[in-house]
Design an enzyme around this catalytic site. Sequence first.
Site, short mmCIF file in Angstrom:
data_model
loop_
_atom_site.label_atom_id
_atom_site.label_comp_id
_atom_site.label_asym_id
_atom_site.label_seq_id
_atom_site.Cartn_x
_atom_site.Cartn_y
_atom_site.Cartn_z
N GLU A 113 0.81 -1.22 0.00
CA GLU A 113 0.00 0.00 0.00
C GLU A 113 0.84 1.27 0.00
O GLU A 113 0.42 2.31 -0.52
CB GLU A 113 -0.96 0.00 1.19
CG GLU A 113 -2.08 -1.03 1.10
CD GLU A 113 -1.71 -2.38 1.68
OE1 GLU A 113 -0.51 -2.61 1.96
OE2 GLU A 113 -2.63 -3.20 1.89
N PHE A 117 -11.81 -7.21 13.33
CA PHE A 117 -10.70 -7.65 12.48
C PHE A 117 -10.29 -6.54 11.51
O PHE A 117 -11.14 -5.95 10.85
CB PHE A 117 -11.11 -8.90 11.70
CG PHE A 117 -10.04 -9.39 10.76
CD1 PHE A 117 -8.83 -9.86 11.25
CD2 PHE A 117 -10.23 -9.35 9.39
CE1 PHE A 117 -7.83 -10.29 10.39
CE2 PHE A 117 -9.23 -9.78 8.51
CZ PHE A 117 -8.04 -10.25 9.03
N GLN A 118 -9.03 -6.25 11.47
CA GLN A 118 -8.45 -5.21 10.61
C GLN A 118 -9.07 -3.84 10.87
O GLN A 118 -9.23 -3.03 9.95
CB GLN A 118 -8.55 -5.59 9.12
CG GLN A 118 -7.66 -6.78 8.79
CD GLN A 118 -7.49 -7.02 7.29
OE1 GLN A 118 -8.37 -6.73 6.50
NE2 GLN A 118 -6.34 -7.57 6.91
N LYS A 157 -17.58 -0.57 5.54
CA LYS A 157 -18.11 -1.60 4.65
C LYS A 157 -19.63 -1.53 4.53
O LYS A 157 -20.19 -1.73 3.45
CB LYS A 157 -17.69 -2.98 5.17
CG LYS A 157 -17.87 -4.09 4.14
CD LYS A 157 -17.15 -5.36 4.58
CE LYS A 157 -17.21 -6.40 3.47
NZ LYS A 157 -16.48 -7.63 3.82
N MET A 167 24.42 8.33 2.76
CA MET A 167 24.35 9.62 3.46
C MET A 167 24.65 9.42 4.95
O MET A 167 25.34 10.24 5.56
CB MET A 167 22.97 10.26 3.26
CG MET A 167 22.88 11.67 3.78
SD MET A 167 24.08 12.79 3.02
CE MET A 167 23.10 13.48 1.67
#
Lengths: 168, 579
Positions: free
Chosen positions: B49, B111-112, B161, B483
């Site tokens: 993502e 969940f999630q 949802k 760096m």
Amino acid sequence: MTNLTAQTRHHLVTARVENKAGVLLRVAGLFSRRGYNIISLAVAPTDDPAFSRISIVVDVESNLLQQVIDQLDKLINVVAITELDPEEATQAELLLATLARSVEHDADLGVLIQSAGASIVEMTDQATTIQLVAEPTVLDDFEEKLRSYGISELQRTGAVALPRLVQL
Amino acid sequence: MKLTGAQALIKSLEREGVEVLFGLPGGAILPVYDPIIDSSIRHILVRHEQGAGHAAEGYAQVTGRPGVAMVTSGPGATNIVTALADAYMDSVPIVVITGQVATTSIGTDAFQEVDTTGITASVTKHNWLITDANDISRIVAEAFHVATTGRPGPVLIDFPKDVANATIDYEEPGELELPGYRVASAPDERSVAAAVELIAAAERPVLYVGGGVIKADAAKELAHFVGLTGIPVTTTLMARGAYPDAEALHLGMPGMHGAFAAVTAIQRCDLLISFGARFDDRVTGRVEDFAKGAKVIHVDIDRAEIGKVRRPEVGIVADCRLAISALNEQIAKNSAAQSRDRIATWVERCLDWKQRFPFTYEGAGTAAPGDIGRIKPQFVVEELRRLTPPETILVAGVGQHQMWAAQHWGFVDPRSWVNSGGLGTMGFAVPAAIGAKVGCPSKMVWAVDGDGCFQMTAQELVTASSERIPVKIAILNNAYLGMVRQWQHMFYEQRYSEVYLSPDLPDYVKWAEAMGCVGLRVTDPKDVAAAIEQANAVNDRPVVVDFRTDSMEHVFPMVPAGASNDEILVHPSQADQPR
């Protein structure tokens, strides 16, 4: 709390915000993220239920105040924001205090309550709960005086304010 | 028209003109993925993502249109937080849609489930949790409006949802409900007049041009301003391309690794004219010592930037294009503001610095830098520039390679440079290059990446291969987190702690091939040009070139962190030059 430096660092900012979920998080989050110190914060709906008013007493140097206001103003839910000069604002705060003694057995305390204009909310043989609505600095002084009577609980609401009326 | 919430969302995106979605489905966002099949919107399936977010940023930076990403709830949302923070720092307009558990489950540790709007509040310009499907079209319209107007930035819509599954009577969005959102546009006339007065009196003026000029599409107005006044120009890391590098009056990039002339001109100017820059610490060095004697004109669309770091003599809260136009109009009527005589000595001094302190490296400018045996990373950047079309888009990650890219690429146009400036997000380049190529398919897109950066997000090359997005990646492989190594070399007594990566673990060529790309390796300076040309010729798949570069190379100049810009360290070969 009432010394001069504290006073010059304390600024009262009042914001009209949309009355939506998460607004308080955004305001509080902004203060936390940018390292501004909140002394007190009061929030409640206005006469229009779509909006709330947040009164914040913030502890910053005067030259940082504009930055605090500009950053708050960027929040999409903040509709309007102003700093209220204490000289030009009506401020009020409520203090509730429970003292571990009965006012009935303590004449001095009775005098103090009366002279300050406080009222007794509840009383038992062992304890008294009193309340006072006043300007925050008045509450500071009152709180100081209460200490010698043994404060067992104390809660203040934080200042709320409106611009002072202009005499036409 | 009866629609599900999911259909209403996709329809609303179509209505906003969205052509491309970068995303990755999952449980909570599942209902929204069904109408995508029937939509005109192209969906690009990323492999992580974070990649969707950076791709949306790359798309937005090169096109000027908002990039859109869609991910699921929970880990999908948390994985895109880095991209949101990156876009927030660099004012990139992206719209991120996250799935969320059903409103009835919110707060139950479902969940999630994560508190997406809470987590992202401080890294978005604004976010919304939709709780009523009837609000979808309005909130989508608000989100695009907020992302793209004023100071652009990322926004997020959290989409539960059950809202996606609800059936509604779809209505076009009516009036936006944004009573607290005001956008500055035109400059205040008095401030413009005050600014012109300062310009007309300045003897040592210099321009400090930031990313706001690119966001406001104000490059033409800027060029006109310089033409009118003859004032030397510096362009920040976010503004590379806002003014052509080849122009004589361009002193280059200011800042920690900026050009000596740019840094020094700003330090010694008597008038600093800032267009759309935010006085970032990487530009100012120690703030108290920054442009100490200078008066400041600060133009910015964000009122909160005026005086945040440095209090200007004149602050102009406005869109850069409108503000510069207004200045140009006044300057055109003011001969003193156009006078070259008053600033002639100063300009000459600036150009002398520019001439004596160019960006340089061992073997620079010689026909055969290969004589020193090692590939100098700067040489790769210069060869890339020489061998690619002028309109090529350059993308970079974060670190030494990013600085070399910013220094040695000769920028021609705005929106031809995509990098992670404020947040410094390693791993930005590969997904951002994909987004840039999707946004500008007809332009060549090269990413200059570090080996450390590449390992963070390389999996998106699988996305690029499968979607036929032919980006080209030049890894300046110095086998180190370069760096960090440079700082350890300079400030930690060469105690190199946890910075070694190895040049051939992973094997970048095999890895590239495994991801469906062409993989090339270059170990000899003499082969650099041929490899670039070979890569340029590939148009049906991504190319990864593993350039084995000199590990010892440092980025110069350098202003040590927290030091004054006066303490700028130049390349050792220039150390004896009088300043």
